[in-house]
Write a protein that holds these residues in place. Structure first.
Motif, PDB file in Angstrom:
ATOM      1  N   PRO A 297      31.259  82.568  36.606  1.00 50.93           N
ATOM      2  CA  PRO A 297      30.395  82.727  35.434  1.00 50.93           C
ATOM      3  C   PRO A 297      31.097  82.204  34.177  1.00 50.93           C
ATOM      4  CG  PRO A 297      30.279  84.679  36.779  1.00 50.93           C
ATOM      5  CD  PRO A 297      31.314  83.793  37.408  1.00 50.93           C
TER       6      PRO A 297
ATOM      7  N   ARG B 113      33.685  83.905  31.552  1.00 49.86           N
ATOM      8  CA  ARG B 113      34.978  84.394  32.006  1.00 49.86           C
ATOM      9  C   ARG B 113      36.152  83.817  31.241  1.00 49.86           C
ATOM     10  NH1 ARG B 113      33.725  86.449  36.858  1.00 49.86           N
ATOM     11  NH2 ARG B 113      31.970  87.642  36.163  1.00 49.86           N
TER      12      ARG B 113
ATOM     13  N   THR C 168      24.794  81.104  37.324  1.00 47.91           N
ATOM     14  CA  THR C 168      25.588  79.875  37.308  1.00 47.91           C
ATOM     15  C   THR C 168      24.881  78.855  38.191  1.00 47.91           C
ATOM     16  OG1 THR C 168      26.855  80.483  39.283  1.00 47.91           O
ATOM     17  CG2 THR C 168      27.742  81.192  37.161  1.00 47.91           C
TER      18      THR C 168
ATOM     19  N   VAL D  94      36.516  86.196  44.551  1.00 45.20           N
ATOM     20  CA  VAL D  94      36.302  87.447  43.811  1.00 45.20           C
ATOM     21  C   VAL D  94      35.755  87.128  42.422  1.00 45.20           C
ATOM     22  CG1 VAL D  94      37.442  89.672  43.684  1.00 45.20           C
ATOM     23  CG2 VAL D  94      38.746  87.655  44.372  1.00 45.20           C
ATOM     24  N   GLY D  95      34.702  87.833  42.047  1.00 46.51           N
ATOM     25  CA  GLY D  95      34.173  87.664  40.704  1.00 46.51           C
ATOM     26  C   GLY D  95      33.202  86.508  40.541  1.00 46.51           C
ATOM     27  N   SER D  96      32.888  85.810  41.636  1.00 39.80           N
ATOM     28  CA  SER D  96      31.991  84.663  41.511  1.00 39.80           C
ATOM     29  C   SER D  96      30.529  85.098  41.387  1.00 39.80           C
ATOM     30  CB  SER D  96      32.166  83.713  42.691  1.00 39.80           C
ATOM     31  OG  SER D  96      31.914  84.387  43.905  1.00 39.80           O
ATOM     32  N   GLY D  97      30.271  86.402  41.581  1.00 37.82           N
ATOM     33  CA  GLY D  97      28.917  86.917  41.360  1.00 37.82           C
ATOM     34  C   GLY D  97      28.035  86.906  42.595  1.00 37.82           C
ATOM     35  N   LYS D  98      28.533  87.465  43.679  1.00 38.70           N
ATOM     36  CA  LYS D  98      27.754  87.512  44.902  1.00 38.70           C
ATOM     37  C   LYS D  98      26.707  88.621  44.864  1.00 38.70           C
ATOM     38  CE  LYS D  98      31.559  87.756  47.449  1.00 38.70           C
ATOM     39  NZ  LYS D  98      32.581  87.431  46.463  1.00 38.70           N
ATOM     40  N   THR D  99      27.049  89.721  44.163  1.00 37.33           N
ATOM     41  CA  THR D  99      26.164  90.886  44.188  1.00 37.33           C
ATOM     42  C   THR D  99      24.749  90.568  43.717  1.00 37.33           C
ATOM     43  OG1 THR D  99      28.124  92.136  43.622  1.00 37.33           O
ATOM     44  CG2 THR D  99      26.043  93.311  43.560  1.00 37.33           C
TER      45      THR D  99
ATOM     46  N   ASP E 173      33.672  97.263  40.585  1.00 31.98           N
ATOM     47  CA  ASP E 173      33.284  96.474  39.422  1.00 31.98           C
ATOM     48  C   ASP E 173      33.133  97.366  38.197  1.00 31.98           C
ATOM     49  OD1 ASP E 173      32.445  94.177  38.044  1.00 31.98           O
ATOM     50  OD2 ASP E 173      30.343  94.722  38.346  1.00 31.98           O
TER      51      ASP E 173
ATOM     52  N   GLN F 108      25.201  79.806  41.757  1.00 27.85           N
ATOM     53  CA  GLN F 108      24.323  80.929  42.126  1.00 27.85           C
ATOM     54  C   GLN F 108      22.883  80.440  42.309  1.00 27.85           C
ATOM     55  OE1 GLN F 108      25.426  83.432  38.791  1.00 27.85           O
ATOM     56  NE2 GLN F 108      26.265  85.015  40.142  1.00 27.85           N
TER      57      GLN F 108
ATOM     58  N   ARG G 267      36.218  91.056  34.618  1.00 30.23           N
ATOM     59  CA  ARG G 267      34.866  90.947  35.157  1.00 30.23           C
ATOM     60  C   ARG G 267      33.825  90.901  34.062  1.00 30.23           C
ATOM     61  NH1 ARG G 267      35.500  91.640  40.513  1.00 30.23           N
ATOM     62  NH2 ARG G 267      33.340  92.046  40.953  1.00 30.23           N
TER      63      ARG G 267
ATOM     64  N   TYR H 223      22.306  87.832  31.861  1.00 34.08           N
ATOM     65  CA  TYR H 223      22.976  86.524  31.811  1.00 34.08           C
ATOM     66  C   TYR H 223      22.166  85.502  32.606  1.00 34.08           C
ATOM     67  CZ  TYR H 223      24.571  88.722  36.128  1.00 34.08           C
ATOM     68  OH  TYR H 223      24.620  89.392  37.327  1.00 34.08           O
ATOM     69  N   ASP H 224      22.508  84.236  32.456  1.00 33.62           N
ATOM     70  CA  ASP H 224      21.895  83.192  33.274  1.00 33.62           C
ATOM     71  C   ASP H 224      22.730  83.005  34.527  1.00 33.62           C
ATOM     72  OD1 ASP H 224      19.915  82.667  31.444  1.00 33.62           O
ATOM     73  OD2 ASP H 224      21.197  81.262  30.321  1.00 33.62           O
TER      74      ASP H 224
HETATM   75  P1  ADP Z   1      31.881  89.359  43.565  1.00 35.53           P
HETATM   76  O1  ADP Z   1      31.471  87.968  43.937  1.00 35.53           O
HETATM   77  O2  ADP Z   1      33.354  89.530  43.543  1.00 35.53           O
HETATM   78  O3  ADP Z   1      31.187  90.403  44.394  1.00 35.53           O
HETATM   79  P2  ADP Z   1      30.311  90.480  41.441  1.00 35.53           P
HETATM   80  O4  ADP Z   1      28.999  90.188  42.045  1.00 35.53           O
HETATM   81  O5  ADP Z   1      30.791  91.894  41.499  1.00 35.53           O
HETATM   82  O6  ADP Z   1      31.425  89.532  42.055  1.00 35.53           O
HETATM   83  O7  ADP Z   1      30.267  89.963  39.948  1.00 35.53           O
HETATM   84  C1  ADP Z   1      31.335  90.137  39.073  1.00 35.53           C
HETATM   85  C2  ADP Z   1      30.854  90.404  37.672  1.00 35.53           C
HETATM   86  O8  ADP Z   1      30.262  89.229  37.123  1.00 35.53           O
HETATM   87  C3  ADP Z   1      29.814  91.472  37.573  1.00 35.53           C
HETATM   88  O9  ADP Z   1      30.146  92.312  36.500  1.00 35.53           O
HETATM   89  C4  ADP Z   1      28.522  90.724  37.324  1.00 35.53           C
HETATM   90  O10 ADP Z   1      27.625  91.486  36.554  1.00 35.53           O
HETATM   91  C5  ADP Z   1      28.992  89.518  36.575  1.00 35.53           C
HETATM   92  N1  ADP Z   1      28.175  88.306  36.756  1.00 35.53           N
HETATM   93  C6  ADP Z   1      27.616  87.879  37.909  1.00 35.53           C
HETATM   94  N2  ADP Z   1      26.961  86.708  37.726  1.00 35.53           N
HETATM   95  C7  ADP Z   1      27.124  86.368  36.414  1.00 35.53           C
HETATM   96  C8  ADP Z   1      26.692  85.268  35.593  1.00 35.53           C
HETATM   97  N3  ADP Z   1      25.969  84.263  36.104  1.00 35.53           N
HETATM   98  N4  ADP Z   1      27.049  85.274  34.307  1.00 35.53           N
HETATM   99  C9  ADP Z   1      27.791  86.273  33.795  1.00 35.53           C
HETATM  100  N5  ADP Z   1      28.230  87.345  34.495  1.00 35.53           N
HETATM  101  C10 ADP Z   1      27.905  87.407  35.803  1.00 35.53           C
END
Ligand code: ADP
Ligand code: MG
Length: 679
Positions: free
Chosen positions: A443, A446, A265, A293-298, A548, A268, A577, A262-263
């Motif tokens: 993302p 969602r 955000t 939660v779910g904002s894509g920190k990992t 996740d 990010q 997610r 994915y790209d």
């Molecule tokens: P959290 O911020 O709660 O730790 P995660 O990093 O676990 O969130 O990300 C949640 C989900 O979103 C994961 O499955 C991840 O692969 C997905 N994800 C992260 N960034 C993006 C993005 N830019 N576009 C689409 N999906 C994304």
């Protein structure tokens, strides 16, 4: 020097030094992680109950604790049950009659005189047969009038320890233990805060709502004060040192970015460019990455780890649970392994031989990225050239733990990640000595998680819904408040629920997960679920953090009213997610108007901060003073939103300390790790 027999007891002494605590009681205390007198004093009530005025029997509401004034219609009768004795009586007032049940309290029978007015205080429950008052406390009218002016502390208990036994031990400890005042006298005067010793006394033996509030504010102040002090201290240690691990992120991160499905955000991208600038800056990075939660920190963590490793330094990722460690490890290995980097996993359950091997490879520099739990900052773990430390769910770790890890390198870069829902202004106050990046954008793929609040009669439909989604190849979580059936609490438990669910859905592959399982068992269950080998995971709130599994689309929460809204928001964040439509079904065990109003907040609100704020405004006084249920948040007592003004006070206090006061406070407050905070 004073002779020993004059000296007060030290807070580090064992609880067995207190009068009346023998080996058996000490054993029970140990189960609550209380070994020292200081730990005992720090074991505050988890909430306070109020003694409300009595209501008519006819107004009894299921699921609510209430007090009734009346008489027994006759001497209660004693019944033997499979699990002991049961005392059943009929209690009445002018408005009606209600059954009373006491389990395993045979002695109460003799204490009841028919026709004498008494007050019964307890929870109104219901089973198939009738509505009844469960295990009520009994008072004379005189006794109750006195109690109504007070709050009642409720401690977390364990077998062999009653609230009374804890209170007695605490009383003794308060009498003999030396409680050091840690806040400079000038600050106490200026802020008008209660003295520590008085606050401790009030927290355990509340006199009035007003004084308990004052005590809580003082204890909250201490938490903020200690925290801000350590953040300032950490900052001062790094802002003067040069960046010894300059990392240029340009080339490498491009390869990794290209491999993402994915790209990023906009948020990010912004966070990543801020981090990239830090990594090549003049001083080590000290940054907080905050995002719901779910904002894509990992993925931001991944980029940071990868860039560090690519530049020839080691990087590590610390997470609060083994399940989460495994999950991150698997993903990192898949992504970074493909780019030629060696990723390893170290947790408490890594076998000894393997651990030795990892430690060796870590020292020799063969491992470039290490993922792990608390095990990472144990002795014996030493890196060749640690460049960056990333801490996920940072609020679950104390500052001291992070420092211990940071001490393993020569002031490495630090990236702390958190989903704690607090507004930016408060975050800046708490983390003023850190730089902050905020992911304020979800993302784009969602879909909003469709949420419903239902009562128990909806269950058959919910099961059909589960069955349909499983048939479509998707997965589900069902959350229950309890692990197994426990006396006096009628909430759903994981063990029995999973059995019943298996009967309802014979084709579903059902797994159970709860905190009493070993880390290894939990990990195995989560891995099987993530791999799609099971369909439904019936769990307690242990799945709350970080998990996740994109294929999981239904989150069903039983007895939802028992959870805080912020916690429900976290749990709901386990679904939705991926790109598929997800659902959250909140089942009310006790359908009261109050619970319904609270839960309905989740129907519309999707923002963690707004939810936390709403939750706070809907809480009653008993909860309001209460200690956080989960006990693993950044603060045990303080709540940055509720106690924003206290946070402000602490902030001013820490900033205005004279150098001498600062040095003394650091010594007093930061000497112990957070786990053994003693008063
Ligand atoms: P959290 O911020 O709660 O730790 P995660 O990093 O676990 O969130 O990300 C949640 C989900 O979103 C994961 O499955 C991840 O692969 C997905 N994800 C992260 N960034 C993006 C993005 N830019 N576009 C689409 N999906 C994304
Ligand atoms: Mg996460």
């Amino acid at each position: 020097m004073q002779p020993a027999f004059f000296a007060k007891m030290k807070s580090t002494e064992s609880v067995t030094k207190l009068k009346g605590i023998g080996p058996k009681t000490a054993e029970a205390f140990h189960r609550l992680r209380i070994d020292t007198v200081g730990e005992l004093l720090a074991y505050l009530p988890k909430r306070y109950e109020t003694y409300a005025a009595e209501i008519p029997v006819s107004a009894a509401t299921e699921g609510r604790t209430a007090t009734f004034l009346g008489t027994f219609a006759g001497v209660p009768s004693s019944v033997k049950t499979s699990r002991g004795s049961l005392l059943i009586g009929k209690f009445r007032d002018a408005s009606g009659t209600i059954t009373v049940r006491w389990y395993n309290r045979p002695y109460l029978r003799k204490m009841i005189s028919v026709a004498k007015y008494v007050l019964l205080r307890g929870r109104v429950a219901r089973d198939k047969r009738e509505r009844y008052l469960l295990q009520p406390e009994m008072y004379t009218p005189e006794q109750y009038r006195v109690l109504m002016k007070t709050l009642r502390p409720v401690y977390g208990l364990t077998a062999g320890l009653t609230t009374n036994a804890i209170a007695k031990a605490v009383r003794e400890a308060l009498a003999v233990c030396e409680i050091t005042e840690k806040i400079p006298a000038g600050i106490l005067r200026e802020t008008g805060l209660m003295r520590l010793k008085d606050a401790m006394e009030e927290a355990h033996f509340p006199k009035t709502e007003e004084t308990t509030r004052e005590a809580m504010r003082r204890l909250a102040f201490d938490e903020f004060f200690g925290f801000l002090l350590s953040v300032r201290n950490l900052r001062e240690q790094t802002e003067t040192v040069p960046n010894r691990c300059p990392v240029n992120c340009d080339g490498f991160s491009k390869a990794l970015l290209a491999s993402l499905p994915y790209d990023l955000t906009g948020a990010q991208k912004r966070a990543w460019s801020e981090i990239a600038a830090d990594l090549r800056g003049t001083h080590p990075m000290q940054r907080l990455l905050q995002g719901d939660v779910g904002s894509g920190k990992t993925v931001i963590a991944e980029l940071t780890l990868a860039a560090t490793a690519e530049a020839g330094y080691q990087a590590c990722l610390m997470v609060p649970t083994e399940v989460l460690a495994k999950q991150h490890f698997a993903e990192l290995e898949r992504r970074l392994g493909g780019l030629g980097l060696t990723v390893s996993l170290l947790t408490g359950s890594t076998p000894a031989a393997q651990k030795r091997e990892i430690l060796r490879e870590l020292e020799s520099g063969e491992i470039s990225v290490l993922v792990g739990t608390h095990a990472l900052f144990q002795q014996g773990v030493s890196f060749k050239n640690l460049g960056t430390v990333v801490v996920d769910e940072q609020h679950r770790f104390g500052v001291e733990q992070r420092r211990a890890l940071s001490d393993k390198g020569t002031t490495p870069h630090m990236l702390l990640m958190s989903a704690t829902p607090i507004p930016r202004t408060l975050a800046m106050m708490l983390y003023a000595d850190l730089d902050i990046s905020i992911l304020d954008e979800m993302p784009a793929n969602r879909l909003r998680i469709k949420t419903a609040v239902v009562d128990a009669t909806y269950r058959p439909k919910a099961y059909k819904f589960l069955a349909d989604h499983i048939a479509a190849g998707e997965q589900a979580y069902v959350i229950c408040p309890l692990i197994e059936e426990s006396d006096g609490l009628d909430a759903e438990n994981v063990t029995d629920y999973a059995e019943r669910l298996a009967e309802e859905l014979p084709n579903a592959r059902i797994a159970i997960l709860h905190g009493r399982m070993s880390a290894k068992e939990k990990t195995a269950v989560m891995e099987a679920f993530a791999a799609g080998e099971t369909d439904i995971c019936v769990s307690t709130t242990v799945i709350e953090v970080g998990i996740d599994v994109a294929n999981a689309t239904v989150m069903m929460i039983e007895d939802a009213e028992r959870f805080g809204l912020a916690q429900l928001h976290q749990l709901r964040g386990r679904v939705g997610r991926g790109a598929k439509q997800s659902y959250c079904i909140l089942v009310q065990g006790n359908d009261t108007a109050e619970a319904r109003e609270r839960l309905s907040v989740l129907l519309t609100a999707t923002d963690g901060y707004a939810i936390a704020e709403k939750d706070l405004s809907l809480r009653g006084p008993g909860d309001f003073f209460g200690i956080r249920q989960s006990g693993d948040e950044l603060f045990k007592i303080a709540d940055p939103i509720r106690d924003a003004d206290v946070l402000g006070m602490a902030k001013r206090a820490v900033t205005s300390l004279t150098p001498a006061e600062y040095a003394k406070a650091v010594k007093l407050c930061l000497a112990e790790s957070r786990e053994s905070v003693v008063y």
